[in-house]
Scaffold this active site. Sequence first.
Site, short mmCIF file in Angstrom:
data_model
loop_
_atom_site.label_atom_id
_atom_site.label_comp_id
_atom_site.label_asym_id
_atom_site.label_seq_id
_atom_site.Cartn_x
_atom_site.Cartn_y
_atom_site.Cartn_z
N CYS A 41 -3.96 5.26 -2.47
CA CYS A 41 -4.47 4.38 -3.52
C CYS A 41 -4.47 5.17 -4.82
CB CYS A 41 -5.89 3.91 -3.19
SG CYS A 41 -6.57 2.91 -4.54
N ASP A 85 0.85 -1.20 0.00
CA ASP A 85 0.00 0.00 0.00
C ASP A 85 0.88 1.25 0.00
OD1 ASP A 85 -2.34 1.48 0.09
OD2 ASP A 85 -3.17 0.45 1.82
P1 HMG Z 1 -9.03 -5.19 -16.93
O1 HMG Z 1 -8.40 -4.26 -17.89
O2 HMG Z 1 -10.52 -5.20 -16.84
O3 HMG Z 1 -8.49 -6.66 -17.18
O4 HMG Z 1 -8.44 -4.87 -15.49
P2 HMG Z 1 -9.06 -7.82 -18.09
O5 HMG Z 1 -9.53 -8.90 -17.19
O6 HMG Z 1 -10.03 -7.26 -19.09
O7 HMG Z 1 -7.76 -8.29 -18.88
C1 HMG Z 1 -7.10 -7.41 -19.82
C2 HMG Z 1 -5.67 -7.83 -20.03
O8 HMG Z 1 -4.97 -7.67 -18.82
C3 HMG Z 1 -5.50 -9.30 -20.42
O9 HMG Z 1 -4.36 -9.36 -21.26
C4 HMG Z 1 -5.17 -9.98 -19.13
O10 HMG Z 1 -4.39 -11.15 -19.27
C5 HMG Z 1 -4.34 -8.89 -18.45
P3 HMG Z 1 -4.51 -9.54 -22.85
O11 HMG Z 1 -5.30 -10.80 -23.02
O12 HMG Z 1 -5.26 -8.33 -23.30
O13 HMG Z 1 -3.09 -9.59 -23.32
N1 HMG Z 1 -4.43 -9.04 -16.99
C6 HMG Z 1 -3.38 -9.13 -16.15
N2 HMG Z 1 -2.06 -9.11 -16.37
C7 HMG Z 1 -1.27 -9.27 -15.26
N3 HMG Z 1 -1.74 -9.44 -14.01
C8 HMG Z 1 -3.06 -9.45 -13.77
C9 HMG Z 1 -3.93 -9.28 -14.88
N4 HMG Z 1 -5.27 -9.26 -14.97
C10 HMG Z 1 -5.56 -9.10 -16.25
N5 HMG Z 1 -3.53 -9.64 -12.53
C11 HMG Z 1 -7.84 -5.57 -13.26
C12 HMG Z 1 -8.91 -5.57 -14.35
C13 HMG Z 1 -8.49 -6.06 -11.99
C14 HMG Z 1 -6.72 -6.48 -13.70
C15 HMG Z 1 -7.31 -4.11 -13.10
O14 HMG Z 1 -8.39 -3.29 -12.85
C16 HMG Z 1 -6.31 -3.97 -11.98
O15 HMG Z 1 -5.19 -4.48 -12.09
N6 HMG Z 1 -6.69 -3.27 -10.91
C17 HMG Z 1 -5.81 -3.13 -9.72
C18 HMG Z 1 -5.92 -1.76 -9.11
C19 HMG Z 1 -5.08 -1.71 -7.85
O16 HMG Z 1 -4.13 -2.44 -7.69
N7 HMG Z 1 -5.45 -0.78 -6.93
C20 HMG Z 1 -4.75 -0.64 -5.68
C21 HMG Z 1 -4.95 -1.76 -4.73
S1 HMG Z 1 -6.50 -1.69 -3.84
C22 HMG Z 1 -6.15 -0.66 -2.46
O17 HMG Z 1 -5.13 -0.05 -2.41
C23 HMG Z 1 -7.15 -0.64 -1.31
C24 HMG Z 1 -6.67 -1.41 -0.08
O18 HMG Z 1 -5.43 -0.90 0.40
C25 HMG Z 1 -7.71 -1.33 1.04
C26 HMG Z 1 -8.18 0.10 1.33
O19 HMG Z 1 -7.35 1.00 1.57
O20 HMG Z 1 -9.42 0.28 1.34
C27 HMG Z 1 -6.46 -2.90 -0.39
MG MG Z 2 -5.20 0.88 1.64
#
Ligand code: HMG
Ligand code: MG
Length: 301
Positions: free
Chosen positions: A240, A16
């Site tokens: 975030c 984070d």
């Molecule tokens: P998307 O674009 O909808 O993905 O993103 P998709 O499922 O349509 O796939 C598109 C392409 O991405 C595909 O490749 C997949 O293989 C690839 P292509 O076939 O086009 O070549 N792909 C990936 N590649 C590597 N690793 C993966 C992956 N997934 C798909 N995991 C997705 C959807 C969920 C992946 C995207 O929105 C994402 O990565 N989001 C993450 C955002 C994030 O990390 N935010 C911060 C963390 S949350 C937070 O901080 C809150 C927390 O601390 C608690 C709080 O504070 O409340 C936890």
């Molecule tokens: Mg957080």
Amino acid sequence: MNLPEHVTIYEVGPRDGLQNEKSMVPVDVKEQFVRRLLAAGLPVVEATSFVHPRWVPQLADAEELMTRLGADGNDLPVLVPNERGLDRALELGLRHVAIFGSATETFAQKNLNRSLDEQFAMFEPTVTRARDAGLDVRAYVSMCFGDPWEGAVPVEQVVGVGKRLFDLGASQLSLGDTIGVGTAGQVTELIEAFVAAGMAKDDLAMHFHDTYGQALANTYSALQSGITTFDASAGGLGGCPYAKSATGNLATEDLVWMLTGLGIQHGVDLDALVATSAWMAGELGRPSPSAVVRALSQSEV
Ligand code: HMG
Ligand code: MG
């Protein structure tokens, strides 16, 4: 005082904390950061995320980091949003993963590119496969106290989404105040609502960001409610990238200072932790946001 004897600190600094840095932190600095946090006695260190590297370029080196950590990294949790992320974690032999859902529609769209309902279709097979492979799964629910686009979030909505995520097969549910707007009374109310819905307090963790300076007060409130797992970030790093109003997490040092003062065991060596955060502040080129780090460190930064 009705407080627990022991608390587990779930360190989220390398994940984070660093996911929101403007500059790219070199992987050898990340490796040292994780190793120093473990050496300071933190029982759990969330190391990185197996999310799409285009979405969070700061953590695009997840494979390299976990490979460098080798066997020392196998029990460190990592975020996985979907099956692709799980595959990446499984390839490295990792044993603990965390899914992260949203209590609100807008943040689900912004953070996961899914609707509130669609997020479950993404998490369900991820958790099932992780459990079948013998992995432990943590679930996060974000925006538990407020959302920058939707404002106040009804308690029933948070409990509904949180329970649904937990019931997929998680061992713990972490309640995230992603933008740090919650206050102490709301913390009590939310915990009680989860308990009324059948959650055990031992299965809940609190994840406070400190945007409005409420994180320690909220932690104290949760301690009084019987919560014994708290997420925190060394030096108060964090945020975030998909919620601009999210700033740093509760600083681990500030948490440790309060727990020590209350006589609650935590197992962390505060001097080693402060030295780590002072070093990290030097690497990042700015003072630590943690009041305790600033008070105790000799850092010139
Ligand atoms: P998307 O674009 O909808 O993905 O993103 P998709 O499922 O349509 O796939 C598109 C392409 O991405 C595909 O490749 C997949 O293989 C690839 P292509 O076939 O086009 O070549 N792909 C990936 N590649 C590597 N690793 C993966 C992956 N997934 C798909 N995991 C997705 C959807 C969920 C992946 C995207 O929105 C994402 O990565 N989001 C993450 C955002 C994030 O990390 N935010 C911060 C963390 S949350 C937070 O901080 C809150 C927390 O601390 C608690 C709080 O504070 O409340 C936890
Ligand atoms: Mg957080």
